[in-house]
Design a protein around this motif. Structure first.
Motif, PDB file in Angstrom:
ATOM      1  N   ILE A 108       0.863  -1.185   0.000  1.00  0.00           N
ATOM      2  CA  ILE A 108       0.000   0.000   0.000  1.00  0.00           C
ATOM      3  C   ILE A 108       0.898   1.232   0.000  1.00  0.00           C
ATOM      4  O   ILE A 108       1.832   1.327   0.809  1.00  0.00           O
ATOM      5  N   CYS A 127      -2.940   6.327   0.495  1.00  0.00           N
ATOM      6  CA  CYS A 127      -4.020   5.664   1.242  1.00  0.00           C
ATOM      7  C   CYS A 127      -4.743   6.642   2.176  1.00  0.00           C
ATOM      8  O   CYS A 127      -4.102   7.405   2.896  1.00  0.00           O
ATOM      9  N   VAL A 128      -6.096   6.599   2.120  1.00  0.00           N
ATOM     10  CA  VAL A 128      -6.892   7.455   3.011  1.00  0.00           C
ATOM     11  C   VAL A 128      -7.590   6.620   4.091  1.00  0.00           C
ATOM     12  O   VAL A 128      -8.523   7.084   4.745  1.00  0.00           O
ATOM     13  N   SER A 129      -7.156   5.349   4.207  1.00  0.00           N
ATOM     14  CA  SER A 129      -7.704   4.435   5.219  1.00  0.00           C
ATOM     15  C   SER A 129      -9.229   4.354   5.182  1.00  0.00           C
ATOM     16  O   SER A 129      -9.893   4.423   6.214  1.00  0.00           O
ATOM     17  N   CYS A 130      -9.765   4.198   3.966  1.00  0.00           N
ATOM     18  CA  CYS A 130     -11.224   4.109   3.835  1.00  0.00           C
ATOM     19  C   CYS A 130     -11.742   2.734   4.234  1.00  0.00           C
ATOM     20  O   CYS A 130     -12.931   2.553   4.484  1.00  0.00           O
ATOM     21  N   GLY A 131     -10.872   1.737   4.241  1.00  0.00           N
ATOM     22  CA  GLY A 131     -11.273   0.393   4.660  1.00  0.00           C
ATOM     23  C   GLY A 131     -11.860  -0.468   3.553  1.00  0.00           C
ATOM     24  O   GLY A 131     -12.197  -1.635   3.778  1.00  0.00           O
ATOM     25  N   SER A 132     -11.975   0.066   2.341  1.00  0.00           N
ATOM     26  CA  SER A 132     -12.599  -0.717   1.258  1.00  0.00           C
ATOM     27  C   SER A 132     -11.828  -1.995   0.962  1.00  0.00           C
ATOM     28  O   SER A 132     -12.415  -3.049   0.705  1.00  0.00           O
ATOM     29  N   CYS A 133     -10.508  -1.908   0.972  1.00  0.00           N
ATOM     30  CA  CYS A 133      -9.710  -3.105   0.655  1.00  0.00           C
ATOM     31  C   CYS A 133      -9.927  -4.179   1.722  1.00  0.00           C
ATOM     32  O   CYS A 133      -9.995  -5.370   1.402  1.00  0.00           O
ATOM     33  N   THR A 183      -4.016   1.640   7.447  1.00  0.00           N
ATOM     34  CA  THR A 183      -4.268   0.321   6.846  1.00  0.00           C
ATOM     35  C   THR A 183      -2.949  -0.219   6.316  1.00  0.00           C
ATOM     36  O   THR A 183      -2.214   0.488   5.622  1.00  0.00           O
ATOM     37  N   PRO A 211     -10.220   3.693  -3.911  1.00  0.00           N
ATOM     38  CA  PRO A 211     -10.541   4.978  -4.539  1.00  0.00           C
ATOM     39  C   PRO A 211      -9.300   5.804  -4.869  1.00  0.00           C
ATOM     40  O   PRO A 211      -9.363   6.721  -5.684  1.00  0.00           O
ATOM     41  N   GLU A 212      -8.177   5.484  -4.235  1.00  0.00           N
ATOM     42  CA  GLU A 212      -6.963   6.290  -4.430  1.00  0.00           C
ATOM     43  C   GLU A 212      -5.905   5.571  -5.265  1.00  0.00           C
ATOM     44  O   GLU A 212      -4.802   6.082  -5.429  1.00  0.00           O
ATOM     45  N   ALA A 272      -4.109   3.113  -4.427  1.00  0.00           N
ATOM     46  CA  ALA A 272      -2.948   3.098  -3.526  1.00  0.00           C
ATOM     47  C   ALA A 272      -2.299   1.713  -3.418  1.00  0.00           C
ATOM     48  O   ALA A 272      -1.305   1.556  -2.720  1.00  0.00           O
ATOM     49  N   ILE A 273      -2.902   0.715  -4.107  1.00  0.00           N
ATOM     50  CA  ILE A 273      -2.391  -0.655  -3.944  1.00  0.00           C
ATOM     51  C   ILE A 273      -1.596  -1.061  -5.178  1.00  0.00           C
ATOM     52  O   ILE A 273      -1.993  -0.779  -6.311  1.00  0.00           O
TER      53      ILE A 273
HETATM   54  S1  SF4 Z   1      -8.919   0.847  -0.313  1.00  0.00           S
HETATM   55 FE1  SF4 Z   1      -7.112   2.087  -0.799  1.00  0.00          FE
HETATM   56  S2  SF4 Z   1      -7.428   3.996   0.273  1.00  0.00           S
HETATM   57 FE2  SF4 Z   1      -8.872   2.542   1.144  1.00  0.00          FE
HETATM   58  S3  SF4 Z   1      -7.771   1.665   2.901  1.00  0.00           S
HETATM   59 FE3  SF4 Z   1      -7.356   0.325   1.197  1.00  0.00          FE
HETATM   60  S4  SF4 Z   1      -5.445   1.096   0.305  1.00  0.00           S
HETATM   61 FE4  SF4 Z   1      -6.226   2.707   1.628  1.00  0.00          FE
END
Ligand code: SF4
Ligand SMILES: Cc1cc2nc3c(=O)[nH]c(=O)nc-3n(C[C@H](O)[C@H](O)[C@H](O)COP(=O)(O)O)c2cc1C
Ligand code: SF4
Length: 293
Positions: A8, A13-19, A35, A54-55, A57-58
């Motif tokens: 990540i 990463c905005v730590s949205c938790g989607s992943c 995260t 959404p970003e 980031a992965i």
């Molecule tokens: S989905 Fe992307 S932005 Fe959201 S917590 Fe996971 S790595 Fe971070």
């Protein structure tokens, strides 16, 4: 898998938790608003996390980042009626134009198989492709020889059973039916008529290392369905060839010609080429055997 293969980008990463929500491998954890990847060895490389982030980031080392293209707008996904009609417009093609198939088209067909879902995302399906008259001729000769030998053996077994006044099992009766067809194909072959591949200019053979797959037949079957439908969109016609599967599994010489590793199991094979036939009506089938629970 080690830690470097999935990561990540903390700056994005905005730590949205989607992943975390989407991952079936429980690869991520959130702690104190951060995260991070905590169990990379549990990653299937399915890419759901990257596809939802959404970003963006992965990142993966094992997957081509260019393939994570943006999802097309909903309007670009075919409507159900159109898709159903498309499914119903596909027929097995057994009459081909005397035209070769461009390699780029065969590559696109294989790509359709590559993108198919597989059990545990193991992606075990491998492909052998024949698209020159020389190799197709060698495969045809060897397959016909194998099928004729199988037919003779089947007929000997049937004759022995009948001599003993015993009834044939359902499997033996099917074998008897196929044996007749294989002998016919053998006779046609002597007259240079290809009753097996129908003079198709290309042949795709799929095989799987059983140790690599939890459900080889299903994985390959889904890939096969995607491949033959993609082929249709390229103007190609296809026909599965189960007799070739039987022959390959019966004769190691064929596995050698097709460069299939000895331990791999042949799944499905199909011919492809430009159709020299135009059907005028959609397919009709038996009603589905459905039990609503
Ligand atoms: S989905 Fe992307 S932005 Fe959201 S917590 Fe996971 S790595 Fe971070
Ligand atoms: C034969 C087969 C069996 C599967 N079994 C499961 C399952 O039991 N549980 C599950 O969550 N996903 C299952 N899947 C889904 C795969 O994990 C999934 O297709 C793969 O990870 C690729 O992800 P995608 O389908 O989103 O492209 C299965 C897929 C196939 C083809
Ligand atoms: S690729 Fe799939 S299994 Fe691996 S971390 Fe992402 S969502 Fe989880």
């Amino acid at each position: 898998m080690n830690m470097e293969i999935i990561g990540i980008d903390e700056k994005l990463c905005v730590s949205c938790g989607s992943c975390i929500n989407v991952c079936i491998g429980d690869v991520f954890k959130e702690q104190d608003g951060i995260t991070s990847v905590t169990a990379p060895s549990q990653c299937l490389l399915c890419g759901h996390c990257k596809a939802i982030c959404p970003e963006d980031a992965i990142n993966f080392l094992g997957l081509n980042p260019d393939e994570f293209e943006p999802m097309p707008p909903k309007e670009d996904i075919p409507l159900p009626e159109k898709l159903q009609t498309f499914f119903r417009s596909r027929r097995s093609i057994r009459i081909f134009k005397k035209m070769s198939v461009e390699r780029e088209k065969l590559e696109k067909v294989i790509e359709a198989g590559r993108f198919a879902p597989t059990g545990g995302n193991r992606q075990p399906v491998e492909y052998s492709v024949a698209d020159t008259p020389e190799i197709l001729g060698t495969i045809l000769d060897t397959t016909v020889k194998t099928l004729v030998a199988m037919a003779i053996k089947t007929n000997e077994t049937v004759a022995e059973i009948e001599k003993q006044n015993k009834a044939l099992s359902a499997k033996q009766r099917i074998g008897q039916f196929y044996a007749k067809r294989w002998l016919q194909i053998g006779e046609m072959h002597k007259k240079k008529i290809d009753g097996l591949f129908y003079h198709a200019p290309a042949l795709i053979i799929t095989h799987v290392n059983p140790a690599m797959s939890v459900a080889p037949g299903v994985d390959a079957g889904i890939a096969g369905a995607q491949m033959i439908l993609l082929a249709e969109t390229l103007g190609l016609g296809t026909c599965f060839c189960g007799f070739l599967v039987l022959a390959i599994e019966a004769n190691p010489e064929l596995k050698n010609i097709l460069k299939i590793p000895p331990g791999n199991k042949t799944q499905f094979t199909f011919m492809a080429g430009y159709p020299d036939i135009t059907f005028k009506r959609l397919v009709a089938r038996n009603p589905a055997g459905v039990t609503w629970l």
